[in-house]
Design a protein around this motif. Structure first.
Motif, PDB file in Angstrom:
ATOM      1  N   SER A 103     -40.010  14.371 -22.861  1.00  0.00           N
ATOM      2  CA  SER A 103     -38.823  13.700 -23.358  1.00  0.00           C
ATOM      3  C   SER A 103     -38.122  13.081 -22.675  1.00  0.00           C
ATOM      4  O   SER A 103     -38.419  11.628 -23.559  1.00  0.00           O
ATOM      5  CB  SER A 103     -38.068  14.262 -24.372  1.00  0.00           C
ATOM      6  OG  SER A 103     -37.019  15.062 -23.374  1.00  0.00           O
ATOM      7  N   CYS A 117     -46.060   8.395 -24.245  1.00  0.00           N
ATOM      8  CA  CYS A 117     -45.357   8.847 -22.793  1.00  0.00           C
ATOM      9  C   CYS A 117     -46.467   8.162 -21.328  1.00  0.00           C
ATOM     10  O   CYS A 117     -47.442   7.963 -21.853  1.00  0.00           O
ATOM     11  CB  CYS A 117     -45.384  10.308 -23.127  1.00  0.00           C
ATOM     12  SG  CYS A 117     -44.397  11.533 -24.334  1.00  0.00           S
ATOM     13  N   ASN A 170     -42.706  13.090 -28.808  1.00  0.00           N
ATOM     14  CA  ASN A 170     -41.818  11.652 -28.325  1.00  0.00           C
ATOM     15  C   ASN A 170     -41.984  10.234 -28.468  1.00  0.00           C
ATOM     16  O   ASN A 170     -41.549  10.304 -27.740  1.00  0.00           O
ATOM     17  CB  ASN A 170     -41.841  12.561 -26.857  1.00  0.00           C
ATOM     18  CG  ASN A 170     -41.103  14.007 -26.262  1.00  0.00           C
ATOM     19  OD1 ASN A 170     -40.097  14.574 -27.438  1.00  0.00           O
ATOM     20  ND2 ASN A 170     -42.120  14.923 -25.965  1.00  0.00           N
TER      21      ASN A 170
END
Length: 206
Positions: free
Chosen positions: A63, A57, A54
């Motif tokens: 996500s 993070c 993703n």
């Protein structure tokens, strides 16, 4: 292969690490490989960030926490009409800049014209935005961060609305306590240094 001399190592191939790289004398600061396709970073024994499929993070691992895009650049805005029937338009200022972080895009632009032979019909649009607005009608971005000059009479814009699932914005005007209305192309001036607008806005991309 490789060599180790004193405290320095040189490797010509891969180095396989089961889990973490620890800072000497500071064992709670580490770079970790906690799962396949994941790199994480810890300080004081607490994970501060990680890279996954993703992206980067922060504040979580899903996500929704992933920052997978950063971009900045320029674009070329243009005046147009909702009926696409303007002609003979000469822009003497026509510049746009953008910064995109994740799905959020910040734009700033300036337009001014030196001539319009046919202002067309319908309402005024500014086209050429760098990214498509997210396709959610109730989340269309609005901005009143405008500076205007040399618009005829009382026709200067006061707001813009970026249209969902498109790369253009519609120009609006609000007068006192009346509802905001889309500005007709008849509001355009047609001579030198007319229709000057500078604006900034933020919108969610698709």
């Amino acid at each position: 292969g490789g060599t180790v001399a004193g405290s320095t190592g040189t490797f010509t191939g891969d180095v396989s690490i089961a889990d973490k790289i620890i800072h000497t004398g500071d064992v709670n600061t580490a770079i970790r490989f906690p799962a396949n396709d994941v790199i994480s970073f810890e300080t004081v024994g607490v994970e501060r960030a990680r890279f996954t499929s993703n992206g980067l993070c922060l504040g979580g691992t899903g996500s929704a926490n992933g920052l997978d895009d950063y971009e900045e650049g320029t674009f070329t805005p243009s005046y147009s009409s909702s009926n696409s029937d303007m002609s003979g338009i000469t822009h003497d200022h026509q510049a746009g800049r953008y910064i995109k972080v994740g799905r959020l895009c910040y734009i700033s632009l300036r337009l001014r014209t030196d001539a319009i032979s046919n202002t067309g019909s319908g309402t005024i649009r500014i086209t050429g935005l760098p990214f498509t607005h997210v396709n959610v009608a109730n989340s269309r971005a609005v901005s009143n961060n405008l500076f205007t000059a040399n618009w005829p009479g009382d026709s200067a814009p006061t707001q813009v609305l970026i249209q969902h699932n498109n790369t253009y914005l519609t120009v609006y005007q609000k007068q006192e306590y009346n509802d905001t209305t889309a500005l007709s192309t008849s509001a355009f001036g047609t001579t030198t240094n007319d229709n000057d607008i500078r604006l900034s806005a933020m919108y969610e991309t698709g």
